[in-house]
Design a protein around this motif. Sequence first.
Motif, PDB file in Angstrom:
ATOM      1  N   ARG A 140       0.867  -1.178   0.000  1.00 43.71           N
ATOM      2  CA  ARG A 140       0.000   0.000   0.000  1.00 43.71           C
ATOM      3  C   ARG A 140       0.903   1.227   0.000  1.00 43.71           C
ATOM      4  N   ILE A 141       0.567   2.213  -0.852  1.00 46.50           N
ATOM      5  CA  ILE A 141       1.422   3.385  -1.034  1.00 46.50           C
ATOM      6  C   ILE A 141       0.732   4.621  -0.466  1.00 46.50           C
ATOM      7  N   VAL A 142       1.472   5.390   0.314  1.00 44.22           N
ATOM      8  CA  VAL A 142       1.006   6.706   0.766  1.00 44.22           C
ATOM      9  C   VAL A 142       1.990   7.737   0.227  1.00 44.22           C
ATOM     10  N   LEU A 143       1.474   8.634  -0.651  1.00 43.98           N
ATOM     11  CA  LEU A 143       2.319   9.635  -1.293  1.00 43.98           C
ATOM     12  C   LEU A 143       2.252  10.945  -0.545  1.00 43.98           C
ATOM     13  N   ASP A 144       3.381  11.676  -0.537  1.00 43.41           N
ATOM     14  CA  ASP A 144       3.463  12.956   0.165  1.00 43.41           C
ATOM     15  C   ASP A 144       4.454  13.831  -0.583  1.00 43.41           C
ATOM     16  N   CYS A 145       4.524  15.104  -0.185  1.00 37.83           N
ATOM     17  CA  CYS A 145       5.421  16.029  -0.874  1.00 37.83           C
ATOM     18  C   CYS A 145       6.884  15.725  -0.584  1.00 37.83           C
TER      19      CYS A 145
END
Length: 653
Positions: free
Chosen positions: A404-409
Motif C-alpha cells: 500500500r502506497i502513501v504519497l506525500d510532498c
Amino acid sequence: MSAQNCTQLGQTPQSAFPVCGTKALKQASVPLCDGRPIPLPSCNDHADYEDVNPFWYKFTCYEAGTLGFTITPNDLQDDYDWQLFDVTGKAPVLVYSDASLQVAGNWSAIPGNTGASTEGTRLMACSGYSEPKWSSMPTLKKDHQYLLMVSHFTQTQSGYQLSFGGGTANITDPLAGAFLRAEYHCMDNRVGIRLNKKFRCATMAGDGNEFELVGSTVRVIGSMGVNCNSGFDMDSVMLYLQQPLPPGNYKVRVKTGRDGNTMLDACDNPIAAGKEIDFTVPVPQSVPFDSIGNIGCMPNKIMVYLSDPVLCTSVAPNGSDFRLSGTLPGISITKATTFCNSKLTDSIELTLNTTIYHEGNFDIDLVRGSDGNTLISECGVQTPLGDRMSFFTKDTVNAAFSSRIVLDCVYDTIFLEHDGAHGVTDWQWSFEDNTTASGRTYEKVYTVFGQKTVQLQVTNGLCSAQHTESILLDNELNAEFAMSAPVLCPLDMAVFTDQSTGHIIAHQWDFGFGNGSRSVNPNPFRYPIGSREQAYEVRLIVENDLHCFDTAIHTIKTVPTCRVAVPTAFTPNNDGTNDFLYPLNGYKTADLTFRVYARNGQLVFESRNWLNKWDGKINGSPAPVGTYAWVLEYTDTEFGNRVFQKGVSTLLR
C-alpha cells in the motif's frame, strides 16, 4: 615406432614409482608414449616443454636439506630431461597446470648425464644447447611430498639409472613397519589390515604365505594389496581365509615368505617377521536403520542410512523392502538405489511416486520385499520386521506480498506485508537502494521518488521462495523550463517553454519584470532595453495534484546592442577600463575566428570564442605601443549569413 598414450604404471604422476635415497633405480628401457605440456613460465623461450616418454618417481623428505641425484643414460648419446615438483597436499595431476608446484628442473639439449649437483649454478635450466646439463641442488622441506619426472627426449627405448647422493636431505623412510588395525569381514572370509606406512606391492605374494592366524587351524589362502592395480605400493592388505571364523578373538602374524622376506618398503626395509595384530570376530548381528538424510523442500527421494553395511543383493530394486505411511495419502516408494562398495552398501536412496509439496508426518517401515527377505547383513543376518524411521515435511511457501502506497510532498511510504502462510518463520526484504529489512511487515520510506524495486525472500526452515515487484512512486515533481536565449538583444522577445514533469495542476511564472503568468507556456515577453546590461531572475513554480510545489530559477540578460564591433584602441594597463582587445557584443555569432597581427605580419593572438580577449602581450611580455591589424570572421546566427571584417586597433599605454 609411433608413440602411444602414457598408460603404463609409472608413466603418469598418479602411478609414480616410490623411490629411496639409498637405492639406485635402473630402468632397462623406456617405452615410447606421447607427452603432455608442462607450464614453465620461467622459460620464456616459446619452446615445447612436455613429459615425453616419461617415468615419474615419488618420495617424502624426512629431514630437510639439499637434494642431489644423477640420471645416467645407458646410451650416453641420449638426451634426458627432468623436473621436480612439490605436491604436498595437492593432486599429482596438477603438475600439468599449476606452475607454483615446480621446484627445479633441467631441459638442456646436451646428451649424457644430468641431474642436480654442486656443478649446477641455478635451479632451472631451459631448453637448448646453451643451457647447462646440471642444475643446482634444490632445498627440500621436511614432511613434504615430491614428484620427480624424468623425460626421455631422444626417441629410443634405451633406459637409464637414477641414483641419489651428494645432498643433505634425507628421503629414506626411518619408520619401522607395523600393523595399525585389523578387521574381519564375513563376506568372502576376509581380514583387512591397515599398515603404518607404504610397502611395495611386488614384495607380497598373492597366496598369502607371509601371513598366518596364530593358534588357529584356519589358513590364509590369499592376499591382495589395496590399490596395487593402479600403483606400486600399498598401505592396506586384504587377507583371504580358508573358511569362515566363528565368533572370538584372533591374531594375525607376519612371517618370512617363500621369497625370503616379509613385505618391503621402497628402501627394501621389511616389516619385521613376528609382528602381530589382534582382531575380533563378533557374534553376527542384524543391521537396523540409523538415520534419514536431510529431507529438504519438495522431496521426491529419501536417503536412508544404515548402522552397518548390508548385502547389495538383499535390497529389492523396486523398493518393496520399505513401506511408507503418513498423513498425506497416495504417496509410496517405487525404487531403491544402492551405493555399493565391495558388494556392500550402508546407504539406500528411496524414490517416491510423487513429489511431496505439503506439510506431513511420515514413517518408513522395513518389510519383507518382493525378493523374499528384508535387509541382510554382511554376515548373513536378516534385519527383523518392524524397524521404523520417521520424518516430516513442510509446505512449500509463496513469497508474494501486498503493498500500500502513501504519497506525500517530502516523504513517500510503502507499507509492505506478507501473509505468513505455510509456516513461514523468516522474512528478508531488500530494496533497489541496497537497504534490507526483516519481519513479516515493513514500512519503507523514500525521499527520492520514481520506480522502486522490492524483493522478499521467505522460508519456513525447509522451503524457501522469492518474489520481486516494481512499484512506481509517481508523485515525482520537477520544475524546469527553457529560454529562447540567455541574452536578449534590442527588439528580441523572450520565449519561455515549460519542461516540468509530474502530475502538474498549476504554473506560476515570475519574469523579474512586469506581470507574471499562470499559463503553461506564457506568451513571448519583451524586456525593456537600457543603456547598460541588465539581468533578470525568471522563476517558475509548479504545483502537482498533491499540492506539492517545486521551483526552477534561471537568469536572463538584456544588452543595449548586439552589433559586433572591434575597438579602434585599447589600453592594457589593468585599470579595469578598456584593458583588452576583442569583438564586442558577439552574442549572435557562431563559428567565430578573431586574429591579431603585428606590423611585421606576426600572428600575436588568435581566438575562436569572442569572450577570449587579447591582453596586449606577446609570448607573455607586454607588446610595444603601436597599431595592430585584426581579422574577424563569424556567422550571424540571426540571419544565417557569413561575415568577414578587418581593421586596425591602436595599443596605448
